[in-house]
Write an enzyme that holds these catalytic residues in place. Structure first.
Site, PDB file in Angstrom:
ATOM      1  N   SER A 123       0.811  -1.220   0.000  1.00 11.66           N
ATOM      2  CA  SER A 123       0.000   0.000   0.000  1.00 11.66           C
ATOM      3  C   SER A 123       0.843   1.269   0.000  1.00 11.66           C
ATOM      4  O   SER A 123       0.351   2.345  -0.344  1.00 11.66           O
ATOM      5  CB  SER A 123      -0.957   0.006   1.203  1.00 11.66           C
ATOM      6  OG  SER A 123      -0.237   0.111   2.418  1.00 11.66           O
ATOM      7  N   LYS A 160       0.534   4.687   6.951  1.00 15.61           N
ATOM      8  CA  LYS A 160      -0.123   5.494   5.920  1.00 15.61           C
ATOM      9  C   LYS A 160       0.309   6.963   6.049  1.00 15.61           C
ATOM     10  O   LYS A 160       0.891   7.371   7.050  1.00 15.61           O
ATOM     11  CB  LYS A 160      -1.654   5.412   6.061  1.00 15.61           C
ATOM     12  CG  LYS A 160      -2.245   4.028   5.826  1.00 15.61           C
ATOM     13  CD  LYS A 160      -2.160   3.590   4.390  1.00 15.61           C
ATOM     14  CE  LYS A 160      -2.874   2.270   4.148  1.00 15.61           C
ATOM     15  NZ  LYS A 160      -2.145   1.126   4.751  1.00 15.61           N
TER      16      LYS A 160
END
Length: 207
Positions: A123, A160
């Site tokens: 990701s 993230k």
């Protein structure tokens, strides 16, 4: 002694264990077998790296010609803990969450690293954080929009890029195949920012 990679520390630990149990260092073939290397040549390369970093001395012409050097006077750091799965409501560095400790100097990262976290998935691949990397993390709650953070939602930990708008947190992936994670702080009580990313170790090499 210069800091060792995780794999080099594994080899050094094996040398020490073998000396303690048998009174002699292992051969290259024994190192390869115990650590899963494909060949004795791979073990030899790790031994050469340990020699260059001042951890051991290689004695030419002997299959067991390895001497561990005394670096106790230079041991100025304890290494960094590798955090595994965590439980909601417990500190991320609780003893039961620590899977291993790697011989890595925390001061090599700015700001100083406090723990390592293994990365799963792709990701964050667009910023060079890949599956299998060890992410060095500085523990802090003081974070800014745009920083790459380690966040915990319930018992899941994610890496993230942070964006905060009022009571809404957006955790953005760096891969167009992943949607942002949206957290409403008024509704989600088990949410924590555990720190910021300060570096990575990839394939047992410094990046």
């Amino acid at each position: 002694m210069r800091p060792l990679t995780a794999r080099q520390q594994e080899v050094l630990d094996l040398l020490k264990r073998h000396l303690e149990t048998t009174g002699m260092p292992p051969t290259r073939a024994e190192i390869s077998r115990e650590l899963g290397f494909k060949s004795a040549n791979a073990a030899e390369e790790h031994l050469k790296a340990l020699s260059r970093k001042g951890a051991i001395e290689i004695i030419p012409g002997a299959s067991r010609g390895i001497r561990i050097l005394d670096n106790s006077s230079n041991d100025e750091f304890d290494g960094l803990p590798l955090v595994g799965r965590v439980r909601a409501g417990e500190p991320i560095l609780a003893e039961q969450h620590i899977e291993a400790t790697y011989r890595v100097d925390a001061d090599m990262f700015k700001p100083q690293a406090d723990f390592l976290l293994k990365v799963y998935g792709l990701s964050m691949k667009n910023v060079g954080i890949l599956d299998g990397d060890l992410l060095a993390v500085h523990s802090t709650k003081d974070v800014r929009n745009g920083q790459i953070v380690v966040a915990r939602i319930e018992d899941e930990v994610t890496v993230k890029r942070l964006e905060k708008k009022g009571s809404i947190i957006y955790l953005h992936a760096e891969n167009e195949e992943f949607d942002p994670i949206v957290v409403n702080l008024e509704e989600q009580k088990n949410f924590e920012i555990e720190g910021i990313a300060v570096g990575i170790i990839r394939n047992n090499a410094w990046m």
